[in-house]
Design a protein around this motif. Structure first.
Motif: not given
Length: 155
Positions: A70, A37, A72, A65-66, A139-140
């Motif tokens: 992605t 991250y 978050y 972001k990762d 997170n997702t």
């Protein structure tokens, strides 16, 4: 003599068995790599930035972001703003400087409040430091996690 021979044979057999088991194990195509991250304040990452850059992004959101890009959702964060302030000494009538620190926690938001934004825009100057830490994001899978700190040195 026979017991030594038997011991050596057993040792060789076990050593071969251990050697055979060191091969790679298939994970069935699943990725075992954990995401890395990154924290940003608008487009700014940790590092040295000009006062104009920091003042311009003051209203921007804190972003996590990762490595795959992605985004978050940030739930909360803390800002630590260290700056030099001046004051007039009442006894000597001299102007003196001291380091000052303002700290605030922001919950249920990824952005600074309007008074904080205006304060940064009006007062930011070279030598100031902004640390944004305790960045909590989802997170997702919806679990909250702690993101890396974001440290900005103003030049």
């Amino acid at each position: 003599m026979f017991s030594r021979f038997l011991f050596v044979c057993m040792l060789v057999l076990f050593a071969q068995k251990a050697y055979v088991q060191t091969g790679k194990v298939s994970t069935g195509g699943l990725s075992t790599e954990a995401p890395i991250y990154f924290s940003q304040w608008g487009p700014l990452k940790s590092g040295s930035h000009t006062a104009v850059q920091v003042g311009a992004i003051a209203p921007a959101a804190i972003v996590v972001k990762d490595q795959m890009g992605t985004l978050y959702s940030v739930v909360s964060f803390r800002i630590n703003y260290k700056f030099k302030s001046t004051y007039k000494d009442g006894e000597t009538e001299e102007m003196k400087s001291i380091w000052d620190l303002r700290v605030s926690d922001f919950n249920q938001t990824a952005q600074l409040s309007k008074p904080w934004v205006e304060s940064i825009k009006d007062n930011i100057k070279a030598g100031d430091t902004i640390l944004i830490n305790k960045i909590i994001f989802k997170n997702t899978s919806g679990k909250t996690k702690l993101a890396p700190d974001l440290k900005i040195a103003v030049r």
